[in-house]
Scaffold this active site. Structure first.
Site, PDB file in Angstrom:
ATOM      1  N   ASN A 197       3.930 -11.083   8.144  1.00 46.85           N
ATOM      2  CA  ASN A 197       4.973 -12.029   8.533  1.00 46.85           C
ATOM      3  C   ASN A 197       5.012 -12.240  10.044  1.00 46.85           C
ATOM      4  O   ASN A 197       5.185 -13.374  10.523  1.00 46.85           O
ATOM      5  CB  ASN A 197       6.341 -11.534   8.050  1.00 46.85           C
TER       6      ASN A 197
ATOM      7  N   ASP B 198       3.974  -1.686  -3.466  1.00 43.34           N
ATOM      8  CA  ASP B 198       4.397  -2.165  -2.155  1.00 43.34           C
ATOM      9  C   ASP B 198       3.176  -2.717  -1.409  1.00 43.34           C
ATOM     10  O   ASP B 198       2.122  -2.068  -1.364  1.00 43.34           O
ATOM     11  CB  ASP B 198       5.037  -1.032  -1.349  1.00 43.34           C
TER      12      ASP B 198
ATOM     13  N   GLU C  53       9.078  -6.871  -0.428  1.00 47.02           N
ATOM     14  CA  GLU C  53       7.689  -6.982  -0.876  1.00 47.02           C
ATOM     15  C   GLU C  53       7.365  -5.974  -1.980  1.00 47.02           C
ATOM     16  O   GLU C  53       6.192  -5.775  -2.312  1.00 47.02           O
ATOM     17  CB  GLU C  53       6.729  -6.778   0.303  1.00 47.02           C
TER      18      GLU C  53
END
Length: 280
Positions: free
Chosen positions: A154, A146, A189
């Site tokens: 983002n 992860d 992700e």
């Protein structure tokens, strides 16, 4: 009259043989170098020999077709030319359809953003690998990776930068790990790695090596994205799990890796945690 019909059939056969060369040429271009491609080169040479032979037939037997039985050979020439043309066209279409099927199959198992396998393929492959490992008593480990604080990436730099990081991360993982490892996007992700024939200790060492490589890497940001940075560094948290007494199916194995990942994130991120040490 029979003379014109005979010569017409042979001339038509020559034209059809010339037409048959085109699909062969296209098919040869589609094939990789090897025996199959060489075989089509041989067929091309045979077609050219047929064309030369048909062309030689017309002057050699000029004016000798006086009965219906004399049309047998020209008719056979014409039918053979039709057969060769039809076979070549069907071969080309078959090759094209198989190529489309391969592309479609690849697209159906590939994540469009990262270029690695998607979750559908991951689950199917993991099920097969677990069954194989249980059948032959072999170890099998998974790494659940992860990207730390990916939402922050983002939010601050935009989803385009986030996509670039995710794509770069996937390719970095693929180039870092072994060719026998299967890398797939698990969701968001998160990226999962299936490590066949790998005990949990070796998998943990592999995960730690990957973590350090990611920590020291940076992902370039194109100037056209108009960001405040030209490169971005991230870290990863990795949960490692292995099949054993408590993790014999896919659901248990993924759940064990997910719990290990959760511990890695709750303990400060940028670290590797192994789940279910009793399954070593």
């Amino acid at each position: 009259m029979l003379h014109f019909i005979a010569n017409g059939l042979v001339a038509a056969a020559i034209i059809l043989q010339f037409l048959a060369l085109r699909p062969v040429r296209i098919l040869i271009a589609l094939l990789p170098p090897g025996r199959l491609r060489f075989s089509w080169y041989v067929l091309t040479a045979l077609i050219i020999i047929f064309i030369i032979g048909y062309g030689a037939y017309i002057p050699a037997f000029w004016g000798s077709h006086e009965r219906l039985s004399d049309l047998v050979v020209p008719a056979v020439f014409f039918l053979v030319a039709c057969f060769v043309l039809l076979v070549n066209i069907l071969s080309l279409e078959t090759a094209r359809n198989m190529q489309r099927l391969r592309v479609f199959e690849q697209e159906s198992i590939t994540d469009p953003l990262t270029g690695i396998y998607n979750r559908r393929y991951l689950e199917r492959r993991l099920t097969d690998e677990i069954a194989r490992a249980n059948r032959y008593g072999m170890p099998l480990s998974v790494l659940l990776i992860d990207i730390d604080h990916f939402k922050r990436v983002n939010d601050i730099y935009g989803h385009q930068v986030g996509d670039l990081v995710l794509e770069g991360m996937a390719q970095l993982i693929v180039t870092t790990l072994r060719t026998t490892d299967i890398v797939a996007r698990y969701g968001g992700e998160e990226i999962m790695v299936i490590a066949p024939s790998t005990p949990v200790k070796i998998a943990a060492d592999l995960a730690e090596r990957l973590r350090k490589i990611v920590e020291n890497a940076s992902f370039e940001v194109p100037i056209e994205l108009d960001c405040d940075i030209s490169a971005l560094g991230v870290t990863v948290s990795i949960g490692v799990a292995c099949i054993g007494p408590h993790t014999k199916d896919m659901q248990d194995l993924i759940q064990s890796a997910d719990k290990a990942l959760y511990r890695a994130k709750s303990e400060g991120r940028n670290r590797v945690v192994t789940g279910n040490t009793t399954d070593v």
